[in-house]
Design an enzyme around this catalytic site. Structure first.
Site, PDB file in Angstrom:
ATOM      1  N   ILE A   9     -14.136 -11.854   2.512  1.00 40.51           N
ATOM      2  CA  ILE A   9     -15.700 -11.762   2.460  1.00 40.51           C
ATOM      3  C   ILE A   9     -16.202 -12.214   1.188  1.00 40.51           C
ATOM      4  CG2 ILE A   9     -15.069  -9.418   1.034  1.00 40.51           C
ATOM      5  CD1 ILE A   9     -17.245  -8.225   3.302  1.00 40.51           C
ATOM      6  N   TYR A  30     -10.167  -9.619   8.111  1.00 39.03           N
ATOM      7  CA  TYR A  30     -10.586 -10.214   7.062  1.00 39.03           C
ATOM      8  C   TYR A  30     -10.290  -9.247   5.739  1.00 39.03           C
ATOM      9  CZ  TYR A  30     -14.763  -7.237   6.946  1.00 39.03           C
ATOM     10  OH  TYR A  30     -15.550  -6.126   7.160  1.00 39.03           O
ATOM     11  N   CYS A  31     -10.214  -9.856   4.582  1.00 43.29           N
ATOM     12  CA  CYS A  31     -10.121  -8.954   3.382  1.00 43.29           C
ATOM     13  C   CYS A  31     -10.830  -9.596   2.290  1.00 43.29           C
ATOM     14  CB  CYS A  31      -8.700  -8.780   3.109  1.00 43.29           C
ATOM     15  SG  CYS A  31      -7.924 -10.592   2.428  1.00 43.29           S
ATOM     16  N   LEU A  32     -10.564  -9.283   1.058  1.00 42.17           N
ATOM     17  CA  LEU A  32     -11.531  -9.676  -0.169  1.00 42.17           C
ATOM     18  C   LEU A  32     -11.565 -11.435  -0.092  1.00 42.17           C
ATOM     19  CD1 LEU A  32     -13.224  -8.936  -2.298  1.00 42.17           C
ATOM     20  CD2 LEU A  32     -11.393  -9.079  -3.825  1.00 42.17           C
TER      21      LEU A  32
END
Length: 103
Positions: free
Chosen positions: A94, A65-67
């Site tokens: 996220i 995952y990332c932003l």
């Protein structure tokens, strides 16, 4: 690469005893909170990210995952190119995460 909703990601992760969670955000983003158990691997530090990605165990299942889901999608594509077949992207990143965060 497989894109998963948070619900799909959590369900699959819960029953996966071969799982590794990867957070590919920057250190400043990680400092705001991360998913428990996540390994930090900043995709924006390109040479370091690529070198570390090549060292990963190809038999593991990577939940990434990332932003918002864009960079983690890129990471999944790179992992597939490196022979890591089980890379799962958290859609919405996220920002869409409703679960626990560690700060």
């Amino acid at each position: 690469m497989t894109n998963l909703t948070q619900e799909q990601w959590c369900q699959q992760l819960e029953s996966d005893d071969n799982a590794v969670i990867l957070d590919v955000r920057t250190p400043a983003e990680v400092a705001e909170g991360f998913i428990p158990g996540a390994i930090k691997l900043n995709i924006q530090n390109t040479s370091d990210f690529y070198a570390k990605a090549q060292e990963l165990d190809k038999s593991k299942n990577y939940y990434i995952y990332c932003l918002s889901g864009g960079r983690s999608g890129q990471a999944c594509a790179l992992f597939n190119a490196l022979g890591i077949k089980n890379a799962y992207n958290l859609m919405g990143g996220i920002m869409a995460w409703k679960g626990e965060l560690v700060k």
